[in-house]
Design a protein around this motif. Sequence first.
Motif, PDB file in Angstrom:
ATOM      1  N   PHE A 327       0.879  -1.173   0.000  1.00 31.30           N
ATOM      2  CA  PHE A 327       0.000   0.000   0.000  1.00 31.30           C
ATOM      3  C   PHE A 327       0.914   1.219   0.000  1.00 31.30           C
ATOM      4  CE2 PHE A 327       0.812  -1.272   4.347  1.00 31.30           C
ATOM      5  CZ  PHE A 327       1.055  -0.087   5.032  1.00 31.30           C
ATOM      6  N   THR A 328       0.345   2.408  -0.045  1.00 36.27           N
ATOM      7  CA  THR A 328       1.125   3.638  -0.026  1.00 36.27           C
ATOM      8  C   THR A 328       1.125   4.217   1.378  1.00 36.27           C
ATOM      9  OG1 THR A 328       0.521   4.122  -2.322  1.00 36.27           O
ATOM     10  CG2 THR A 328       1.374   5.952  -1.003  1.00 36.27           C
ATOM     11  N   ALA A 329       2.314   4.474   1.897  1.00 38.14           N
ATOM     12  CA  ALA A 329       2.464   5.131   3.195  1.00 38.14           C
ATOM     13  C   ALA A 329       3.155   6.467   2.974  1.00 38.14           C
ATOM     14  CB  ALA A 329       3.273   4.267   4.155  1.00 38.14           C
ATOM     15  N   VAL A 330       2.675   7.500   3.666  1.00 37.50           N
ATOM     16  CA  VAL A 330       3.211   8.849   3.484  1.00 37.50           C
ATOM     17  C   VAL A 330       3.430   9.492   4.848  1.00 37.50           C
ATOM     18  CG1 VAL A 330       2.920  11.072   2.322  1.00 37.50           C
ATOM     19  CG2 VAL A 330       1.825   9.029   1.371  1.00 37.50           C
ATOM     20  N   ASN A 331       4.615  10.057   5.042  1.00 35.15           N
ATOM     21  CA  ASN A 331       4.932  10.810   6.251  1.00 35.15           C
ATOM     22  C   ASN A 331       4.371  12.223   6.135  1.00 35.15           C
ATOM     23  OD1 ASN A 331       6.290  12.015   8.493  1.00 35.15           O
ATOM     24  ND2 ASN A 331       8.073  12.446   7.222  1.00 35.15           N
ATOM     25  N   ASP A 332       3.746  12.726   7.225  1.00 32.28           N
ATOM     26  CA  ASP A 332       3.130  14.055   7.214  1.00 32.28           C
ATOM     27  C   ASP A 332       4.108  15.180   7.509  1.00 32.28           C
ATOM     28  OD1 ASP A 332       0.798  12.546   7.063  1.00 32.28           O
ATOM     29  OD2 ASP A 332       0.197  12.941   9.126  1.00 32.28           O
ATOM     30  N   GLY A 333       5.300  14.877   8.033  1.00 32.84           N
ATOM     31  CA  GLY A 333       6.167  15.944   8.519  1.00 32.84           C
ATOM     32  C   GLY A 333       5.685  16.428   9.877  1.00 32.84           C
ATOM     33  N   SER A 334       5.785  17.718  10.136  1.00 33.00           N
ATOM     34  CA  SER A 334       5.375  18.278  11.417  1.00 33.00           C
ATOM     35  C   SER A 334       5.113  19.763  11.268  1.00 33.00           C
ATOM     36  CB  SER A 334       6.450  18.053  12.476  1.00 33.00           C
ATOM     37  OG  SER A 334       6.212  18.847  13.623  1.00 33.00           O
TER      38      SER A 334
END
Length: 541
Positions: A327-334
């Motif tokens: 699946f696709t995983a994405v980091n949001d940052g902060s």
Amino acid sequence: MRFAPLVIATASAALLVPTALAAPAPVPATAGPATPAPPAVDKPGGRYEHGVRLAFRAERGAVVRYTLDGTTPTRHSRLYVPGVPVRITQDTNVTAVAFRGGRASVPVSRGYLVRSAEKPVARVVVMSDVHIGDYAKNTGKWASFFDTIGSVFPRPDAILSNGDMINDNGDGKGPDHAVVARIFQENLRRKGMTGTQVLLSNGNHDDSLAQIRAHYPKAWFPDAGGGFYESSVGGVPLLTLNTETYNSSTEQQNWLKKRMAELTAKSPNTPVLVQGHRPASNTVMDGQQAANPKLTADLSAFPQAVFFSGHSHLNLNDDRSVHQKDFTAVNDGSMSYVEMDHGYQAVTEEGLANRFESPTSQALFVEVYKDRTEIARVNMAADKHDIYTGGKWSADWQPPYASAGTLSGRSWTVRLKGRTAQQIKDNFTYTAAHRNTTAPVFTGRRPLSAVRDAKGGTALRIAQARDDQMVHHYRVDVTDETTGAKALSSKVLAEYYYAPLPNSLDVPLPAAAPGTRYAARVTAVDAYGNASAEVSMKFRR
């Protein structure tokens, strides 16, 4: 951050020429009659449905030079010719500096997202780790952040705040959620975003589900008791998870698998957006600060899932922030401050420091189209600034932010192509098999030089290497040639998290002794571990 590969000349791989200690390069002044004012840019940064033609204006006697790759302009950068507009046809960071004589203005940076007139099904801002507590410290900051949001999405369909709205550490700060609600509501009204949904997830610093429910409108957190719920944004399904309990909550696990199966059976080539505070195991940023291996297993049957996570504070500049396997995983940052991998040092006003934080704020701007999902990475604030001042934590730096709206990397595009789940996975782009293998390259004849720093000491100046994505750090070794002792052995962060990117790093050598002869060796390394050819230099203190 560079958005397109460059054709770069071969680096000088073995510069062993004795070098005299040079004076530090002049730092652009910010005041004084001879210092030109920053140039004006005739179009604001933001999202455009067509190419952009830019004009700059400088005060009398000054000329404007500019870059299109996120770097800081020098006297050798492109010269702007008045009356000849600069054409922007793809996502670009534009930085301009006014020069007059030996003086340079402070840089002006703008980020431009260039799209077509095609209308997305949904526009969603994804942020996390806002960590708001004090109203007075955050009013100006968040007014700036919402102005940046409005420059990209004037009327977003939804804003996702993916956990850690406050900074509770078991110390009774749950009522701070009311401060977050107040700041968000004030800015939504001010920007005319009255139709924008706000959808929250629970994070480890949010005190409790009861405190979240108590201080926000019900529509912002419509859970049925377990901190997880389903929403729809422009007809696109959104599932919000409670990653604080996922691994142990059979109820939540069964709900997620059931709803994913139903949604994907109905529309197998439509993305299902999923938000949860903690990253899923073995996904983004090589699995750093991840949790919930059960979540990774449960989503593995559904390549339609696009899972957004925060918690780690790891920056968005790094292309490891997107990961595809099942699946696709994405980091949001902060939105409060970002972090880099641990184990590196940073150049600060106080010298080299064991630093892995920067007061940079970032968010994702997600556009869901019928055949793809576009994910843009945008800086809310990325001016060069240390997170410590006088030894004290200083993440609450205030606007204006010269870097607001700049891009922290090229956009990611997620496509769901195929008739079966396996076919969709086989067509993924951001997989281990497609990891970047291009090494950084030093440009110019002399990428290293020895200079006096502002305190009169010795510093090794590294002219930034270039990479098709970004240089992550430099391996720096400086040796006393007489004794063989190390004056410095460090991995120094390349300051890729600032906008614009500084052209050089002055790495201090606190142990350098007068009259001593040194040999310096430096290698540039990108986020994937690809290393440049080593460059070398000898110099006398």
